[in-house]
Design an enzyme around this catalytic site. Sequence first.
Site, PDB file in Angstrom:
ATOM      1  N   HIS A 308      -1.655  25.361 -67.483  1.00 22.67           N
ATOM      2  CA  HIS A 308      -1.856  26.767 -67.862  1.00 22.67           C
ATOM      3  C   HIS A 308      -2.522  26.812 -69.230  1.00 22.67           C
ATOM      4  O   HIS A 308      -2.248  25.986 -70.087  1.00 22.67           O
ATOM      5  CB  HIS A 308      -0.493  27.493 -67.934  1.00 22.67           C
ATOM      6  CG  HIS A 308      -0.613  28.971 -67.876  1.00 22.67           C
ATOM      7  ND1 HIS A 308      -0.888  29.726 -68.986  1.00 22.67           N
ATOM      8  CD2 HIS A 308      -0.529  29.840 -66.850  1.00 22.67           C
ATOM      9  CE1 HIS A 308      -0.953  31.001 -68.647  1.00 22.67           C
ATOM     10  NE2 HIS A 308      -0.742  31.096 -67.357  1.00 22.67           N
ATOM     11  N   ASP A 366       1.947  29.935 -59.719  1.00 18.43           N
ATOM     12  CA  ASP A 366       1.364  29.801 -58.378  1.00 18.43           C
ATOM     13  C   ASP A 366       1.913  28.622 -57.589  1.00 18.43           C
ATOM     14  O   ASP A 366       1.608  28.489 -56.401  1.00 18.43           O
ATOM     15  CB  ASP A 366      -0.159  29.650 -58.500  1.00 18.43           C
ATOM     16  CG  ASP A 366      -0.787  30.927 -59.018  1.00 18.43           C
ATOM     17  OD1 ASP A 366      -1.422  30.894 -60.080  1.00 18.43           O
ATOM     18  OD2 ASP A 366      -0.571  31.983 -58.376  1.00 18.43           O
TER      19      ASP A 366
HETATM   20  C1  SDX Z   1      -2.812  31.805 -63.244  1.00 19.94           C
HETATM   21  O1  SDX Z   1      -4.100  33.072 -67.832  1.00 19.94           O
HETATM   22  C2  SDX Z   1      -3.078  33.470 -67.137  1.00 19.94           C
HETATM   23  O2  SDX Z   1      -2.116  34.014 -67.658  1.00 19.94           O
HETATM   24  C3  SDX Z   1      -3.170  33.222 -65.648  1.00 19.94           C
HETATM   25  C4  SDX Z   1      -1.910  33.498 -64.845  1.00 19.94           C
HETATM   26  C5  SDX Z   1      -1.581  34.980 -64.813  1.00 19.94           C
HETATM   27  O3  SDX Z   1      -0.419  35.319 -64.571  1.00 19.94           O
HETATM   28  O4  SDX Z   1      -2.526  35.811 -64.934  1.00 19.94           O
HETATM   29  O5  SDX Z   1      -0.807  32.801 -65.396  1.00 19.94           O
HETATM   30  C6  SDX Z   1      -2.078  33.091 -63.378  1.00 19.94           C
HETATM   31  O6  SDX Z   1      -3.998  31.833 -63.087  1.00 19.94           O
HETATM   32  C7  SDX Z   1      -2.069  30.502 -63.347  1.00 19.94           C
HETATM   33  C8  SDX Z   1      -3.005  29.252 -63.307  1.00 19.94           C
HETATM   34  C9  SDX Z   1      -3.351  28.958 -61.853  1.00 19.94           C
HETATM   35  N1  SDX Z   1      -4.385  27.911 -61.767  1.00 19.94           N
HETATM   36  C10 SDX Z   1      -4.084  26.682 -61.299  1.00 19.94           C
HETATM   37  O7  SDX Z   1      -2.940  26.321 -61.000  1.00 19.94           O
HETATM   38  C11 SDX Z   1      -5.291  25.757 -61.132  1.00 19.94           C
HETATM   39  C12 SDX Z   1      -4.951  24.369 -61.703  1.00 19.94           C
HETATM   40  N2  SDX Z   1      -4.859  24.477 -63.144  1.00 19.94           N
HETATM   41  C13 SDX Z   1      -6.028  24.317 -63.920  1.00 19.94           C
HETATM   42  O8  SDX Z   1      -7.255  24.286 -63.365  1.00 19.94           O
HETATM   43  C14 SDX Z   1      -5.905  24.594 -65.403  1.00 19.94           C
HETATM   44  O9  SDX Z   1      -4.708  24.090 -65.821  1.00 19.94           O
HETATM   45  C15 SDX Z   1      -6.020  26.036 -65.825  1.00 19.94           C
HETATM   46  C16 SDX Z   1      -7.265  26.671 -65.282  1.00 19.94           C
HETATM   47  C17 SDX Z   1      -4.840  26.813 -65.351  1.00 19.94           C
HETATM   48  C18 SDX Z   1      -6.052  26.070 -67.353  1.00 19.94           C
HETATM   49  O10 SDX Z   1      -7.272  25.555 -67.747  1.00 19.94           O
HETATM   50  P1  SDX Z   1      -7.599  25.245 -69.302  1.00 19.94           P
HETATM   51  O11 SDX Z   1      -6.594  25.860 -70.206  1.00 19.94           O
HETATM   52  O12 SDX Z   1      -9.021  25.554 -69.507  1.00 19.94           O
HETATM   53  O13 SDX Z   1      -7.307  23.705 -69.404  1.00 19.94           O
HETATM   54  P2  SDX Z   1      -8.356  22.605 -69.019  1.00 19.94           P
HETATM   55  O14 SDX Z   1      -8.917  22.908 -67.668  1.00 19.94           O
HETATM   56  O15 SDX Z   1      -9.293  22.422 -70.152  1.00 19.94           O
HETATM   57  O16 SDX Z   1      -7.413  21.335 -68.892  1.00 19.94           O
HETATM   58  C19 SDX Z   1      -6.950  20.698 -70.073  1.00 19.94           C
HETATM   59  C20 SDX Z   1      -6.776  19.260 -69.649  1.00 19.94           C
HETATM   60  C21 SDX Z   1      -8.039  18.683 -69.005  1.00 19.94           C
HETATM   61  O17 SDX Z   1      -8.036  17.285 -69.260  1.00 19.94           O
HETATM   62  P3  SDX Z   1      -9.009  16.728 -70.486  1.00 19.94           P
HETATM   63  O18 SDX Z   1     -10.431  16.921 -70.008  1.00 19.94           O
HETATM   64  O19 SDX Z   1      -8.697  17.543 -71.701  1.00 19.94           O
HETATM   65  O20 SDX Z   1      -8.593  15.286 -70.588  1.00 19.94           O
HETATM   66  O21 SDX Z   1      -5.763  19.153 -68.641  1.00 19.94           O
HETATM   67  C22 SDX Z   1      -6.326  18.706 -67.419  1.00 19.94           C
HETATM   68  C23 SDX Z   1      -7.836  18.875 -67.523  1.00 19.94           C
HETATM   69  O22 SDX Z   1      -8.506  17.906 -66.746  1.00 19.94           O
HETATM   70  N3  SDX Z   1      -5.767  19.553 -66.365  1.00 19.94           N
HETATM   71  C24 SDX Z   1      -5.391  19.123 -65.167  1.00 19.94           C
HETATM   72  C25 SDX Z   1      -4.870  20.267 -64.524  1.00 19.94           C
HETATM   73  N4  SDX Z   1      -4.965  21.337 -65.330  1.00 19.94           N
HETATM   74  C26 SDX Z   1      -5.527  20.890 -66.468  1.00 19.94           C
HETATM   75  N5  SDX Z   1      -5.431  17.909 -64.574  1.00 19.94           N
HETATM   76  C27 SDX Z   1      -4.943  17.827 -63.319  1.00 19.94           C
HETATM   77  N6  SDX Z   1      -4.412  18.889 -62.635  1.00 19.94           N
HETATM   78  C28 SDX Z   1      -4.367  20.117 -63.200  1.00 19.94           C
HETATM   79  N7  SDX Z   1      -3.851  21.152 -62.529  1.00 19.94           N
END
Ligand code: SDX
Length: 431
Positions: A308, A366
């Site tokens: 998140h 989720d």
């Molecule tokens: C919701 O914003 C809100 O409040 C949203 C929400 C709401 O109520 O409105 O809470 C609802 O959207 C919840 C999130 C649902 N999405 C997912 O579950 C999809 C999987 N999660 C991600 O794609 C990610 O964690 C996000 C999109 C939720 C957050 O993205 P960020 O903050 O931009 O973080 P990032 O993508 O830059 O990740 C940071 C690091 C990365 O590694 P590095 O490149 O820094 O080494 O963490 C890793 C990412 O690769 N990473 C993951 C991961 N999520 C982040 N690696 C594996 N699996 C994951 N799920």
Amino acid sequence: MNKKTVTLNYRSDGPALELPVLEGTEGPKAFDVTSVYRDTGMFTFDPGFMATASCRSAITFIDGEKGILRYRGYPIEQLAEQSTYLEVAYLLFYGDLPTAAQLEEFEYIIGHHTMINESLKMFYSGFRYNAHPMATMVGVVGSLSAFYHDSLNIHDPRHQEISAHRLIAKMPTIAAASYKRHKGEPFIYPNNSLSYTANFMNMMFATPCEEFEPDPVAAKALDLLFILHADHEQNASTSTVRIAGSSGANPFACIAAGIASLWGPAHGGANEAVLNMLNQIGDPSNVDKYIAKAKDKDDPFRLMGFGHRVYKNYDPRARIIRKVCHDVLENVADANNPLFELALKLEEIALKDDYFVEHRLYPNVDFYSGIIYQALGIPMNMFTVMFAIARTAGWVAHWMEMIGDSKQRIARPRQLYEGPPERQYVPLEKR
Ligand code: SDX
């Protein structure tokens, strides 16, 4: 009051820049950078708004480090335990918990805006029979402004209020109709003798052929899920609603824009993506392989429902939803739900894995919600629609707050231009 400032040394040879510090009720303070471009000719740069407060708001507070979520100051755990979705919608919109009389009036008003214009039903027949229900939601909600010319003055408080009531009231009807269209079944009209979620379930699952009695345990679980999804500060879809509204667009168009943004798998589309992922993993024996894929930078696979932007701790909503999962599977569906067992196993392994610990990746709202929706008989392509129904309360509250901000102006970010420098047009024959 002494104005707190911070000094920004933005170049070695020039004077330092004094920036005012803004402080809210709680949470991080903010540098006020509104004067930076005027004083320095330079922009601030923050793609994805990782460190940007886009507005002032009094609606929802999140502390991502501590896993705190409060609607108008009330902890989500207390609202989940003691409130109802319509009471939470009232709280988000009006700012305080209603008295008994206020709640009764609000429930009556919402109940008497649940029908959609009969000609809207023809709108659905224009969609291909197997259109994704989110596609029909975006189209139908966006078209509502064509029916409410009597309340489109966004600066009229009464127009703002009735538009919010109509949106909260009609989302379940529009959603259920999207489902019926997909199934090829006749639409079921709202029944005002039922609660908000029982009414939705009736419109989803009843048919003209036989009596349908919404399961009270299922309706209560759905109401709780709607409470947990009702608002979440300046998330992508809420920010979309605010940006659309900043141009003066009508509230129906703004909410349609929010629905479109919510659809993405990185946001509200994640609940559907989690079920697809769990079905792809299939068996607990495959969990280690998929955890490795999630950690592999060269592999696009991500653990959906994990991570998140704000929560670097357990999402408080996920903690509550995991318990609801147990209750629903015990009381409504088959207790030994293999997908739930798989999800628990996946969570257990991921939370012990160094990568997830170092990246502070925890289950989010989720991760478990789709399992409950499926146990309640809701098909996967309707999962994000459920999120949209619930989030409408937050969207309309933020839209109202944005419209009511006397300092509000159209949202128009700038950019760091990296395109080609000026060059002269080359006639076709010379290319
Ligand atoms: C919701 O914003 C809100 O409040 C949203 C929400 C709401 O109520 O409105 O809470 C609802 O959207 C919840 C999130 C649902 N999405 C997912 O579950 C999809 C999987 N999660 C991600 O794609 C990610 O964690 C996000 C999109 C939720 C957050 O993205 P960020 O903050 O931009 O973080 P990032 O993508 O830059 O990740 C940071 C690091 C990365 O590694 P590095 O490149 O820094 O080494 O963490 C890793 C990412 O690769 N990473 C993951 C991961 N999520 C982040 N690696 C594996 N699996 C994951 N799920």
